[in-house]
Design an enzyme around this catalytic site. Structure first.
Site, mmCIF file in Angstrom:
data_model
loop_
_atom_site.group_PDB
_atom_site.id
_atom_site.type_symbol
_atom_site.label_atom_id
_atom_site.label_comp_id
_atom_site.label_asym_id
_atom_site.label_seq_id
_atom_site.Cartn_x
_atom_site.Cartn_y
_atom_site.Cartn_z
ATOM 1 N N GLY A 240 0.548 -1.120 -0.090
ATOM 2 C CA GLY A 240 0.057 -0.229 -0.002
ATOM 3 C C GLY A 240 0.796 1.300 0.166
ATOM 4 N N GLY A 241 0.867 1.925 1.148
ATOM 5 C CA GLY A 241 1.323 3.269 1.126
ATOM 6 C C GLY A 241 0.670 4.396 0.213
ATOM 7 N N THR B 179 0.736 6.135 -2.265
ATOM 8 C CA THR B 179 0.564 5.987 -3.572
ATOM 9 C C THR B 179 -0.369 4.845 -4.069
ATOM 10 O OG1 THR B 179 2.675 7.207 -4.218
ATOM 11 C CG2 THR B 179 1.670 5.890 -5.913
ATOM 12 N N GLU C 41 -3.931 4.001 3.390
ATOM 13 C CA GLU C 41 -4.169 5.435 3.614
ATOM 14 C C GLU C 41 -5.295 6.137 2.788
ATOM 15 O OE1 GLU C 41 -0.574 7.331 3.489
ATOM 16 O OE2 GLU C 41 0.519 5.615 4.558
ATOM 17 N N THR D 148 2.322 8.824 13.611
ATOM 18 C CA THR D 148 2.418 10.045 14.559
ATOM 19 C C THR D 148 3.483 11.009 13.778
ATOM 20 O OG1 THR D 148 3.968 8.900 16.048
ATOM 21 C CG2 THR D 148 1.468 9.075 16.372
ATOM 22 N N TRP E 100 9.995 6.050 9.791
ATOM 23 C CA TRP E 100 10.034 5.921 8.125
ATOM 24 C C TRP E 100 11.310 7.095 8.135
ATOM 25 C CZ3 TRP E 100 7.503 3.935 4.276
ATOM 26 C CH2 TRP E 100 7.817 4.533 3.103
#
Length: 608
Positions: free
Chosen positions: A339-340, A342, A382, A449, A588
């Site tokens: 996912g992510g 994009t 997302e 977060t 990240w």
């Protein structure tokens, strides 16, 4: 999670021309001391790529080799490499190069060729005798891979392993048992008890079959085993998780590779890696960039193991480097993240048939070429029933349904996790999906977060992108770590299933005159890869910290204003996470850290 633009990569292999028609020297040794096996590496209809492997199965060295075979009329070799290949009619002959003719006992060498036509080789002869070391059979295939070992009777110092048998056209002679890639035993049965282990320690086991000609086949999938005892059996310091995202596309412009985890010292301090990202297309999981994932060749100096990739090995790229990393650091678990930002647009369709989606994901994660690399799967949607790059309207139950299907498909032996929004506002994204109900199916949530504020609001007000707590003048209520964690706890998510997110980068504006947060701006500050974003390793020197607020740092230099975490603010956040009883932290992503892993070290030191 943010997604960087990838650079397309194309690799072309050029085959060497065929040697001219010349006479060949006689055999150096009787063929009973060696075997030759053939495999078709690729087939494109009118042509193909073939490979021969010559192996010395005797007890003395071979100084040269000559291999011959017949192709039917219409099939021929068009180019070859690593051997001189000639023909007389339909009879083909390959002779070693000057540098690969000597084979010690047990050693092997391969050469390849491109061919036209559709025929297969027959009447194989090696150094004047049979290619299988026997009287007349023209070839002998290596054995198949055994089944992935199953662990049982695990104690402080031992484990019993069992596996399903391999198959072979001439019969399997025995099995090599490998621990961390090194052979620890050779057995004739399909089980083995490994002893003398250390308590509370992670081990990885694979098995490889040998046939009657002593040829080895591919290794099995890997079984991860942790022995009992040894005090704390949980991951990381004090049982806490320290997880980092490794980006697939980072091997291009960022020039960041798996080996950097070793040279930075980070590999010894993390517990888990999320490999980002697999794509979600047509309701199914799929590998995104196959070149970076499993085709890119690494030289010896680039490789974790210090061994160069070969043209014919079955797995290369990031996946093979992760395999080598796990062999060197067996405590590390690797999850495949899908996912992510994009690639989240495909989750809505996936949720319509969650069982089929989960089955497709398992097929990718358990692909036989890299089944031993991954210990679990991570979903980065997302955002379910809310808007990200695209908007989803699959309903509040879709996320829970998807997580339930993944757990049912992967079972309890795999890690199943999800990266989720950290919007703690009333009626915000955390209220749009059933994160509380889905938690029962997941090992933990990566709560993102960070990215609360940034130059996506180009005129400001300036604000730290990862505030730990609220503060007077914060641009949006609920946009901070404490409110997000509190909301998830209120929804029934256990604290131990929540990981606090840390960004290894800053977000910034330009055209700012006010040093304190809350100033106006004219747009995004310039960044190396995109406006408004810069790595910590750059910012720590280019725009040093001038203040802190809400548990994180900010910096005003010239007309630019940045916010980012430092080792000191990470220490503050880890103390807070410990006090909240959280399961640990994640970040990240690796390439934003310094060459000596300052931020990874700060997380490691702060967790207890």
């Amino acid at each position: 999670m943010r997604f960087r633009h990838r650079v397309a990569a194309v690799v072309a292999a050029l085959a060497l021309p065929l040697a001219g028609l010349v006479g060949l020297a006689g055999p150096a040794h009787a063929a009973t001391e060696a075997t030759a096996t053939y495999a078709k590496s690729q087939d494109w209809g009118s042509g193909f790529e073939g490979k021969w492997t010559v192996k010395n199965t005797g007890t003395t060295s071979i100084s040269s080799w000559t291999l011959q075979w017949d192709f039917p009329s219409g099939t021929s070799v068009t180019s070859a490499w690593d051997a001189d290949v000639t023909n007389s009619g339909t009879r083909w002959t390959a002779k070693n190069k000057a540098w690969n003719g000597t084979l010690a006992p047990g050693a092997s060498v391969s050469f390849g060729f491109n061919g036209s036509g559709t025929g297969s080789p027959a009447n194989c002869a090696l150094n004047g005798g049979s290619c299988d070391g026997g009287p007349s059979v023209p070839g002998d295939n290596p054995p198949s891979a055994p089944g992935t070992p199953t662990a049982s009777n695990v104690t402080d110092t031992s484990v019993r392993l069992s596996w399903s048998a391999a198959s072979d056209d001439k019969g399997v002679k025995n099995y090599d048992v490998l621990r961390g890639g090194a052979k620890v035993a050779t057995v004739t049965s399909t089980s083995y008890t490994d002893t003398g282990l250390s308590a509370g320690t992670d081990y990885s086991y694979t098995v490889q079959a040998r046939d009657t000609a002593d040829q080895t086949g591919p290794v099995s999938g890997a079984a991860a085993v942790r022995t009992t005892g040894g005090g704390n059996n949980e991951p990381g310091p004090g049982g806490k998780i320290n997880l980092g995202y490794f980006t697939e596309w980072g091997v291009y412009g960022r020039n960041y590779h798996v080996k950097n985890l070793v040279t930075s010292g980070s590999a010894s301090k993390i517990t888990h890696i999320n490999y980002a990202f697999g794509n979600v297309k047509n309701g199914q999981c799929t590998v995104d960039d196959t070149f970076a994932a499993y085709e890119k060749a690494y030289t010896a100096d680039q490789s974790v193991s210090g061994t160069a990739d070969t043209w014919d090995q079955p797995l290369r790229g990031n996946f093979n480097q992760l395999r080598q990393l796990k062999a060197k650091y067996p405590h590390i678990k690797v999850l495949y993240s899908f996912g992510g930002w994009t690639y989240s647009g495909g989750f809505g369709q996936a949720a319509q048939n969650a069982a089929a989606f989960a089955k497709s994901c398992k097929a990718v994660v358990e692909d036989p070429r890299w089944a031993d690399v991954f210990d679990g799967i991570d979903m980065d949607w997302e955002y379910p029933n809310a808007c990200g790059l695209t908007c989803d309207s699959s309903g509040p139950a879709a996320f829970r349904t998807l997580m339930q299907a993944l757990r049912a498909e992967f079972g309890q032996d795999y890690l199943v996790t999800a990266a989720i929004t950290a919007d703690g506002s009333s009626g915000g994204k955390l209220d749009a999906a059933d994160y509380g109900g889905a938690a029962q199916y997941l090992d933990w949530y990566n709560v993102m977060t960070y990215d609360y504020f940034g130059a996506f609001t180009p005129t400001g007000p300036t604000a730290p992108h990862s505030p730990l707590t609220s503060y007077n003048g914060i641009p949006a209520a609920g946009f901070n770590s404490a409110d997000a964690i509190a909301k998830l706890k209120a929804k029934g998510v256990p604290a131990a299933k929540l990981l606090l997110g840390i960004g290894f980068y800053g977000r910034g504006w330009t055209g700012v005159t006010q040093s304190a947060p809350g100033g106006t701006a004219t747009g995004a500050a310039p960044g190396t890869y995109e406006p408004g974003i810069e790595d910590y390793k750059v910012l720590k020197n280019a725009c040093p910290v001038t203040g802190t607020i809400a548990g994180t740092a900010y910096a005003h230099c010239g007309s630019n204003w940045w916010s980012y975490d430092t080792p000191a603010t990470i220490g503050t956040k880890m103390n807070w996470a410990n006090g909240q009883g959280l399961g640990g932290a994640f970040f990240w992503e690796f390439s934003g850290d310094t060459a000596n892993g300052e931020l990874v070290s700060a997380i490691d030191a702060g967790l207890n």
